[in-house]
Design an enzyme around this catalytic site. Structure first.
Site, mmCIF file in Angstrom:
data_model
loop_
_atom_site.group_PDB
_atom_site.id
_atom_site.type_symbol
_atom_site.label_atom_id
_atom_site.label_comp_id
_atom_site.label_asym_id
_atom_site.label_seq_id
_atom_site.Cartn_x
_atom_site.Cartn_y
_atom_site.Cartn_z
ATOM 1 N N LEU A 93 37.677 47.851 32.108
ATOM 2 C CA LEU A 93 36.557 48.797 32.130
ATOM 3 C C LEU A 93 36.923 50.042 32.929
ATOM 4 C CD1 LEU A 93 33.742 46.159 32.816
ATOM 5 C CD2 LEU A 93 34.518 47.034 30.614
ATOM 6 N N THR A 103 41.347 49.707 36.720
ATOM 7 C CA THR A 103 41.753 50.312 37.994
ATOM 8 C C THR A 103 40.477 50.655 38.753
ATOM 9 O OG1 THR A 103 43.710 51.277 36.968
ATOM 10 C CG2 THR A 103 43.018 52.202 39.073
ATOM 11 N N LYS A 140 48.527 49.942 42.803
ATOM 12 C CA LYS A 140 48.246 50.803 41.643
ATOM 13 C C LYS A 140 47.834 52.210 42.098
ATOM 14 C CE LYS A 140 46.733 52.200 37.582
ATOM 15 N NZ LYS A 140 47.563 52.641 36.512
ATOM 16 N N LYS A 189 39.361 59.990 39.052
ATOM 17 C CA LYS A 189 38.795 58.779 39.678
ATOM 18 C C LYS A 189 39.849 58.079 40.533
ATOM 19 C CE LYS A 189 39.283 54.980 37.784
ATOM 20 N NZ LYS A 189 39.452 53.778 36.954
#
Ligand code: NAD
Length: 310
Positions: free
Chosen positions: A65, A107, A182, A257
């Site tokens: 998502l 993420t 990440k 983001k």
């Protein structure tokens, strides 16, 4: 073969679910967008009515998502705007054998990953955060890199399925560690994409051919993934977003983001991240100019001269 629930069939989740189906697994899918479900069905997945049905009877459930709020809404039932949340964790013990494995590949912020992971464990489920690197091409080719946080045993249990979607599988550490690694990676990606765009624009304005300059830098010390595998200059490379007007790929707003998540992490550990902060401002500026839905390599357009209308 494993019965898998897969929720979130966007640019990344769609091809990932398709690769699981191709490997012979039973993949029950759900997305809010009907066309995404249709594509997954064409790729051999099984459509169901909603997210709750998608996880029914599954040993493993994967979510892919956009951001933490979507993941918390899906798994914990936190309200997500008008839609309200789904609280799927509460649905799982009834639907799955105890110990079913939840793999969130989105993420997202570390706190959300830990919150969902701890809630899953409290219900007797297993959870790993498993964000990916490698882009849409990597998702389609099944060559993604998975960066996993959680118990080593849960990582081992997930490996055979992750291997259907990826080539490099890493265990970064405890719950949330996948997200931390990440974020470090994506901050670096943003920095070298912006730097690559800047260097190419400089050379082109000085009369060089972008393809020739890319080849030279690609064999020199300036080589990097953005240059070599995801070249931002149109016409240099086929099968990258720059070859299709920056459609598909990794949207600028998702990069914004991720850079926001990296900044929050830096604040948490009082880390200096001047290059990351600059990259965040550049991508933010680009998104604010109406480019949020285009691939992040379109940042190259920030460096191009525009015609003076006067
Ligand atoms: P996307 O926007 O294309 O896909 C997200 C999908 O989730 C959409 O199809 C949306 O309809 C669906 N969705 C949202 N809420 C839902 C819900 N409650 N139930 C069912 N479906 C729901 O995004 P993407 O590019 O596939 O990225 C997904 C994640 O992967 C993001 O966290 C992103 O940062 C990360 N990521 C993306 C790339 C890339 O190159 N695109 C690379 C690595 C990681």
């Amino acid at each position: 073969m494993t019965r898998i629930g897969f929720i979130g069939l966007g640019n990344m989740g769609g091809p990932m679910a398709a690769n699981l189906a191709k490997a012979g697994h039973t993949v029950q899918v759900f997305d809010l967008v009907a066309e995404n479900i249709d594509r997954a069905i064409a790729a051999g997945c099984i459509a169901v009515g909603d997210a709750r049905e998608a996880v029914t009877g599954c040993e493993v459930v994967i979510s892919m998502l956009p951001a933490g709020e979507h993941v918390r809404a899906l798994w914990l039932g936190e309200s997500a705007g008008e839609r309200g949340g789904q609280d799927l964790l509460a649905a799982l013990p009834a639907a799955l054998p105890v110990g079913a494995l939840v793999i969130d590949c989105s993420t997202i912020d570390v706190d959300s990953a830990r919150q969902v992971g701890e809630a899953a464990r409290a219900r007797g489920l297993r959870f790993i955060d498993a964000p990916v690197s490698g882009g849409v091409a990597g998702a389609a080719a099944g060559t993604l890199t998975f960066i996993v946080g959680g118990d080593a045993a849960d990582f081992e249990a997930a490996k055979p399925l992750l291997a259907c979607m990826g080539q490099n599988l890493f265990h970064a550490g405890a719950l949330g560690a996948g997200q931390i690694a990440k974020m470090c990676n994506n901050m670096l990606l943003a920095i070298h994409m912006a730097g690559t765009a800047e260097a190419l624009a400089l050379g082109v304005k000085e009369g060089l051919d972008p393809a020739v300059l890319s080849t030279i830098m690609g064999k020199s010390s300036g080589n990097n993934w953005s240059l070599e595998r995801y070249n931002p200059w149109p016409g240099v490379m086929e099968n990258v977003p720059a070859a299709r007007n920056y459609q598909g790929g990794f949207m600028t707003r998702l990069m914004v983001k991720d850079l926001g998540l990296a900044m929050a992490l830096a604040e948490h550990s009082h880390s200096a991240v001047p290059m990351g902060a600059l990259a965040r401002n550049l991508f933010n500026l680009h998104a604010a100019q109406g480019q949020g839905s285009r691939d992040f390599s379109s940042i190259v357009e920030l460096y191009l001269d525009k015609q003076d209308p006067a």
